[in-house]
Design a protein around this motif. Sequence first.
Motif, PDB file in Angstrom:
ATOM      1  N   GLY A  11       0.818  -1.205   0.000  1.00  0.00           N
ATOM      2  CA  GLY A  11       0.000   0.000   0.000  1.00  0.00           C
ATOM      3  C   GLY A  11       0.853   1.257   0.000  1.00  0.00           C
ATOM      4  N   SER A  12       0.204   2.376  -0.331  1.00  0.00           N
ATOM      5  CA  SER A  12       0.881   3.674  -0.278  1.00  0.00           C
ATOM      6  C   SER A  12       0.633   4.312   1.077  1.00  0.00           C
ATOM      7  N   ASP A  13       1.692   4.662   1.775  1.00  0.00           N
ATOM      8  CA  ASP A  13       1.597   5.457   3.004  1.00  0.00           C
ATOM      9  C   ASP A  13       1.829   6.903   2.590  1.00  0.00           C
ATOM     10  N   ALA A  18       6.386   4.507   5.718  1.00  0.00           N
ATOM     11  CA  ALA A  18       6.100   3.077   5.637  1.00  0.00           C
ATOM     12  C   ALA A  18       5.623   2.740   4.221  1.00  0.00           C
ATOM     13  N   GLY A  19       5.018   1.554   4.091  1.00  0.00           N
ATOM     14  CA  GLY A  19       4.382   1.167   2.835  1.00  0.00           C
ATOM     15  C   GLY A  19       5.348   1.096   1.663  1.00  0.00           C
ATOM     16  N   VAL A  42      -3.289   4.678   1.904  1.00  0.00           N
ATOM     17  CA  VAL A  42      -3.557   4.987   3.312  1.00  0.00           C
ATOM     18  C   VAL A  42      -3.358   6.488   3.516  1.00  0.00           C
ATOM     19  N   MET A  44      -3.962   9.771   6.436  1.00  0.00           N
ATOM     20  CA  MET A  44      -4.014  10.020   7.869  1.00  0.00           C
ATOM     21  C   MET A  44      -4.709  11.352   8.096  1.00  0.00           C
ATOM     22  N   HIS A  52      -5.884   6.507  10.793  1.00  0.00           N
ATOM     23  CA  HIS A  52      -5.581   5.964   9.474  1.00  0.00           C
ATOM     24  C   HIS A  52      -6.856   5.571   8.732  1.00  0.00           C
ATOM     25  N   MET A  82       0.968  -4.218   2.901  1.00  0.00           N
ATOM     26  CA  MET A  82      -0.447  -4.193   3.248  1.00  0.00           C
ATOM     27  C   MET A  82      -1.297  -4.865   2.160  1.00  0.00           C
ATOM     28  N   VAL A 109       1.400  -7.446   7.320  1.00  0.00           N
ATOM     29  CA  VAL A 109       0.914  -6.196   7.926  1.00  0.00           C
ATOM     30  C   VAL A 109      -0.523  -6.361   8.419  1.00  0.00           C
ATOM     31  N   VAL A 111      -1.294  -4.233  11.396  1.00  0.00           N
ATOM     32  CA  VAL A 111      -1.433  -3.028  12.214  1.00  0.00           C
ATOM     33  C   VAL A 111      -0.515  -1.963  11.648  1.00  0.00           C
ATOM     34  N   CYS A 112      -0.804  -0.707  11.964  1.00  0.00           N
ATOM     35  CA  CYS A 112       0.151   0.330  11.575  1.00  0.00           C
ATOM     36  C   CYS A 112       1.044   0.677  12.751  1.00  0.00           C
ATOM     37  N   HIS A 212       8.378   5.500  12.614  1.00  0.00           N
ATOM     38  CA  HIS A 212       7.310   5.100  11.699  1.00  0.00           C
ATOM     39  C   HIS A 212       7.931   4.528  10.411  1.00  0.00           C
ATOM     40  N   CYS A 216       8.361  -1.952   7.855  1.00  0.00           N
ATOM     41  CA  CYS A 216       8.372  -2.094   6.393  1.00  0.00           C
ATOM     42  C   CYS A 216       9.805  -2.003   5.872  1.00  0.00           C
TER      43      CYS A 216
HETATM   44  O1  PXL Z   1       3.605   0.126   8.946  1.00  0.00           O
HETATM   45  C1  PXL Z   1       2.562  -0.565   8.396  1.00  0.00           C
HETATM   46  C2  PXL Z   1       2.038   0.059   7.142  1.00  0.00           C
HETATM   47  C3  PXL Z   1       2.155  -0.645   5.964  1.00  0.00           C
HETATM   48  N1  PXL Z   1       1.705  -0.178   4.790  1.00  0.00           N
HETATM   49  C4  PXL Z   1       1.124   1.028   4.716  1.00  0.00           C
HETATM   50  C5  PXL Z   1       0.978   1.825   5.853  1.00  0.00           C
HETATM   51  C6  PXL Z   1       1.444   1.336   7.103  1.00  0.00           C
HETATM   52  C7  PXL Z   1       1.305   2.165   8.312  1.00  0.00           C
HETATM   53  O2  PXL Z   1       1.021   3.329   8.264  1.00  0.00           O
HETATM   54  O3  PXL Z   1       0.396   3.027   5.760  1.00  0.00           O
HETATM   55  C8  PXL Z   1       0.647   1.506   3.386  1.00  0.00           C
END
Ligand code: PXL
Length: 272
Positions: A11-13, A18-19, A42, A44, A52, A82, A109, A111-112, A212, A216
């Motif tokens: 996933g994109s954080d 992360a991510g 993702v 925030m 999230h 994710m 994954v 949890v964050c 943070h 990942c």
């Molecule tokens: O840290 C776990 C994680 C993994 N992947 C994505 C996230 C997060 C936590 O924020 O946003 C996309």
Amino acid sequence: MNIPLALTIAGSDSSAGAGMQADLKTFEEYGVYGMVALTAIVTMNPDNSWAHDVTGIEPPLIEKQLKTILAGKKIDAMKTGMLANADMVKLVHKTITENNLKNVVIDPVMVCKGDDRVLNPENADAMRDLLLPVATVVTPNLFEAGILSGMGKLSNLEDMKKAAIEINKKGAANVVIKGGKALAGNEAADLFYDGANFEILTAPKITHTYNHGAGCTFAAAITAGLAAGLSVKNAVFKAKDFVTAAIKNGFAFNEFVGPVFHGAYRLCKTPV
Ligand code: PXL
């Protein structure tokens, strides 16, 4: 020049610690050509304590990304991050088996941060049943290892060893449990189990909380090491140094979050 290729299905954080942002930055630091199939975005919320929000990408679109990526030079390693629902887990399993992909790092994954579950419990079951059997390395944190092993809360190294044995029995060839700073004591300790021997990886605990993306980044560094031809054990040990440097140089992004700095291992004079 032989450039290793690594894929992340993640996933994109949007805050970029992360991510897939962590994965691609880490791959680049290792001299590995990184590719991504995006599974979710993702975001925030700064107006609600950085809560999230996960928006999944529809599986057919993930499949199209994977088809694009796998239509080229063979990838040397891959990781998952994710996976927002069980359908995505099934798609990843099918992709790995049908394409006979090697050097598979599963970062399960769930949890964050801390123990706040962001993903559905059915995901964990699907990951355990479908992805552990195809994992070269699985990299749960304490919370995730408790769920995958069925042992619940893990509090110390003895618990972690038992959980690693259980997770290995469920099919993962190598298990890295990221205890990190969650364990009591002065050391950030992670456990490596290859089905025969345990290794404990330690680094002095870093007192600030700008970590943070550490999980990942650790998993991405293992993946990049494997892509570059390291043995699993060497990839895990180098990844520990890489992530320790990244955490040490973490910074406050805002009042809610502080990401690790993925470039620290290369750029900071005395990174570890
Ligand atoms: O840290 C776990 C994680 C993994 N992947 C994505 C996230 C997060 C936590 O924020 O946003 C996309």
